[in-house]
Scaffold this active site. Structure first.
Site, PDB file in Angstrom:
ATOM      1  CD  GLU A 155      29.618  -8.259  40.400  1.00  0.00           C
ATOM      2  OE1 GLU A 155      30.679  -7.650  40.231  1.00  0.00           O
ATOM      3  OE2 GLU A 155      29.540  -9.399  40.873  1.00  0.00           O
ATOM      4  CB  CYS A 263      26.155 -14.608  38.312  1.00  0.00           C
ATOM      5  SG  CYS A 263      25.596 -13.648  39.716  1.00  0.00           S
ATOM      6  CE  LYS A 324      29.243  -6.429  35.216  1.00  0.00           C
ATOM      7  NZ  LYS A 324      27.833  -6.459  34.918  1.00  0.00           N
TER       8      LYS A 324
HETATM    9  C1  UDX Z   1      24.929 -11.649  35.446  1.00  0.00           C
HETATM   10  C2  UDX Z   1      23.484 -11.532  34.924  1.00  0.00           C
HETATM   11  O1  UDX Z   1      23.438 -10.601  33.833  1.00  0.00           O
HETATM   12  C3  UDX Z   1      22.558 -11.132  36.041  1.00  0.00           C
HETATM   13  O2  UDX Z   1      21.219 -11.093  35.563  1.00  0.00           O
HETATM   14  C4  UDX Z   1      22.695 -12.156  37.139  1.00  0.00           C
HETATM   15  O3  UDX Z   1      21.831 -11.940  38.187  1.00  0.00           O
HETATM   16  C5  UDX Z   1      24.138 -12.215  37.636  1.00  0.00           C
HETATM   17  O4  UDX Z   1      24.980 -12.537  36.534  1.00  0.00           O
HETATM   18  P1  UDX Z   1      26.956 -10.004  35.941  1.00  0.00           P
HETATM   19  O5  UDX Z   1      27.735 -11.244  36.247  1.00  0.00           O
HETATM   20  O6  UDX Z   1      27.057  -8.867  36.883  1.00  0.00           O
HETATM   21  O7  UDX Z   1      25.396 -10.361  35.820  1.00  0.00           O
HETATM   22  O8  UDX Z   1      27.454  -9.435  34.547  1.00  0.00           O
HETATM   23  P2  UDX Z   1      27.007  -9.428  33.011  1.00  0.00           P
HETATM   24  O9  UDX Z   1      26.947  -8.034  32.569  1.00  0.00           O
HETATM   25  O10 UDX Z   1      25.827 -10.265  32.778  1.00  0.00           O
HETATM   26  O11 UDX Z   1      28.304 -10.087  32.331  1.00  0.00           O
HETATM   27  C6  UDX Z   1      28.736 -11.402  32.650  1.00  0.00           C
HETATM   28  C7  UDX Z   1      29.948 -11.778  31.854  1.00  0.00           C
HETATM   29  O12 UDX Z   1      29.632 -11.981  30.486  1.00  0.00           O
HETATM   30  C8  UDX Z   1      31.082 -10.748  31.861  1.00  0.00           C
HETATM   31  O13 UDX Z   1      32.316 -11.421  31.978  1.00  0.00           O
HETATM   32  C9  UDX Z   1      30.944 -10.072  30.518  1.00  0.00           C
HETATM   33  O14 UDX Z   1      32.147  -9.512  30.064  1.00  0.00           O
HETATM   34  C10 UDX Z   1      30.501 -11.226  29.663  1.00  0.00           C
HETATM   35  N1  UDX Z   1      29.761 -10.817  28.459  1.00  0.00           N
HETATM   36  C11 UDX Z   1      28.517 -10.263  28.563  1.00  0.00           C
HETATM   37  C12 UDX Z   1      30.314 -11.031  27.205  1.00  0.00           C
HETATM   38  O15 UDX Z   1      31.436 -11.533  27.073  1.00  0.00           O
HETATM   39  N2  UDX Z   1      29.584 -10.685  26.101  1.00  0.00           N
HETATM   40  C13 UDX Z   1      28.345 -10.151  26.181  1.00  0.00           C
HETATM   41  O16 UDX Z   1      27.746  -9.881  25.132  1.00  0.00           O
HETATM   42  C14 UDX Z   1      27.790  -9.919  27.452  1.00  0.00           C
END
Ligand code: UDX
EC number: 1.1.1.22
Length: 436
Positions: A155, A263, A324
């Protein structure tokens, strides 16, 4: 190619608009007439950077249309994508596949000529087999194949993820279906995106394994952050130190309040359930789910500790509510558990989020919503950064200091350097970094 996209939610809309932009003719179908009416009117029901112009451009060129009728779209289509929701089922955490199977039945009724039916929604292993069985039962003579083609869109970055993917995974059981899918993704050859053709079950599992691995990476660094706090180390430097090792990689090593969103929480839980059901429990992923769940509430305790051990009667300003930045999505956002924890401790909550306030209001009606970070901080004893929106990366700390009677900043995303904030007279608490 003619494509029907069943489900005009997040995945369906982004994928449909991008396929249209590749030059295919796409009809996005949704059972919600209000959603289709809005889309036909040029209004996009979700916040995703760039999606409004992408949709408008392709509608103008007649490559993208919308409909509430599955039948017409499917009858004309070479490829039908199922992109409906697969939420966690209440009570047991398994993926709820009722929308997927309903779509399969609708598609079966309208198939005309050889059609590839593709599950784009994240579905447990074996769902493709069931979709095939449903269609075959309804239409014993129909010419079709069922393929798995999971999405890996983030997203907030969904359009560039779609157009410049690291890889495309296609799970097909026969060559004809695989070659149709290659044609669908033909425009991406320019980007040299590797196309991985596997069996259908392998493709289904690959999606879950990818998300579980990323969730594990985040949870790992979050636990290391906790340890850093105890032993006086710095998690950001640890993350850099390990991330420069190519075998580990630098991404998804940002310590924070725990992962949320549509997700990771749902998919890790569904994978755990599938594995338990198959008699092969994934104990590591089970631990990741449990650790992440506890972490969100633990962040409320972290704020409380930063406030001297109690938040009773105190006013806490929360910056960022969505799970996020660059999304309005509140699903499984850490802010929900953090706010609840602080309220249970007797705190008054003020909050600001650039895009998430409408969604947040429905879930947390009893907090004070404000129009910008400065209004949010007015009268606050402590300021907590929960989501790392760009709008919070260059705050005017002199202005904040003038508005806040308290002098505590809890930065759950390590947006700031501790000393930079301390200079303005604040006590700074980050995640896994020395306090200042
Ligand atoms: C995720 C996957 O990245 C994607 O490939 C899949 O199809 C759907 O799920 P999304 O949920 O949109 O995508 O967000 P993403 O950017 O992956 O972050 C997910 C969560 O992890 C967020 O809450 C983010 O804040 C957290 N996060 C991410 C961390 O806390 N630390 C990080 O280093 C990366």
């Amino acid at each position: 190619m003619k494509i029907a996209m069943i489900g005009a939610g997040y995945v369906g809309l982004v994928s449909g608009a991008c396929f249209a932009d590749f030059g295919h003719t796409v009809c996005c179908v949704d059972t919600d007439p209000a959603k289709i009416a809005a889309l036909e009117d040029g209004r996009i029901p979700i916040f995703e950077p760039g999606l409004d112009t992408l949709v408008a451009d392709n509608v103008r060129h007649s490559r993208l249309t919308f409909s509430t009728e599955v039948s017409g779209a499917v009858a004309q289509a070479d490829v039908v994508f199922i992109a409906v929701g697969t939420p966690s089922r209440r009570g047991d955490g398994f993926a709820d596949l009722s929308y997927v199977y309903a779509a399969a039945r609708d598609i079966a009724a309208s198939l005309d000529g050889y059609t590839v039916v593709v599950t784009k929604s994240t579905v447990p292993v074996g769902t493709g087999d069931e979709v095939e069985r449903i269609i075959r039962e309804a239409r014993p003579d129909a010419a079709f194949a069922v393929v798995s083609n999971p999405e890996f869109l983030r997203e907030g970055a969904a359009i560039s993820d779609f157009k410049r993917p690291d890889r495309i995974v296609i799970g097909a059981e026969d060559d004809r279906a695989a070659s149709v899918m290659r044609e669908v993704y033909q425009p991406l050859y320019l980007n040299q995106a590797p196309i991985l053709v596997t069996g259908r079950r392998t493709a289904e599992l690959t999606k879950y394994a990818a998300n579980a691995f990323l969730a594990t990476k985040i949870t790992f660094i979050n636990e290391i952050a906790d340890l850093c706090e105890q032993v006086g180390a710095n998690v950001q430097e640890v993350a850099r130190g390990i991330g420069l090792d190519n075998r580990i990689g630098a991404k998804f090593l940002h310590a924070g309040p725990g992962y949320g969103g549509s997700c990771f929480p749902k998919d890790t839980l569904a994978l755990v359930k599938t594995a338990q059901d198959s008699g092969t429990p994934l104990r590591l992923v089970e631990a990741v789910v449990a650790v992440n769940d506890q972490r969100k509430r633990a962040m409320a305790r972290k704020v409380t500790a930063a406030c001297g051990g109690s938040v009773r009667g105190k006013t806490i300003a929360i910056l960022g509510l969505t799970f996020k930045p660059n999304t309005d999505d509140m699903r499984d956002a850490p802010s929900l558990a953090i706010v609840a924890g602080l309220q249970d401790g007797g705190a008054r909550i003020r909050a600001y989020d650039p895009e998430g306030m409408a969604g947040a209001r429905a879930l947390m009606p009893d907090i004070t919503y404000t129009d910008d970070p400065y209004e949010c901080a007015t009268g606050a004893d402590a300021l907590v950064i929960v989501t790392e929106w760009n709008a919070f990366r260059a705050l005017d700390w002199t202005e904040l200091a003038a508005r806040m009677p308290g002098r505590t900043v809890v930065d759950l995303r390590n947006v700031y350097r501790p000393d930079d904030i301390a200079r303005h007279g604040f006590r700074y608490v980050g995640v896994g970094v020395p306090n200042a």
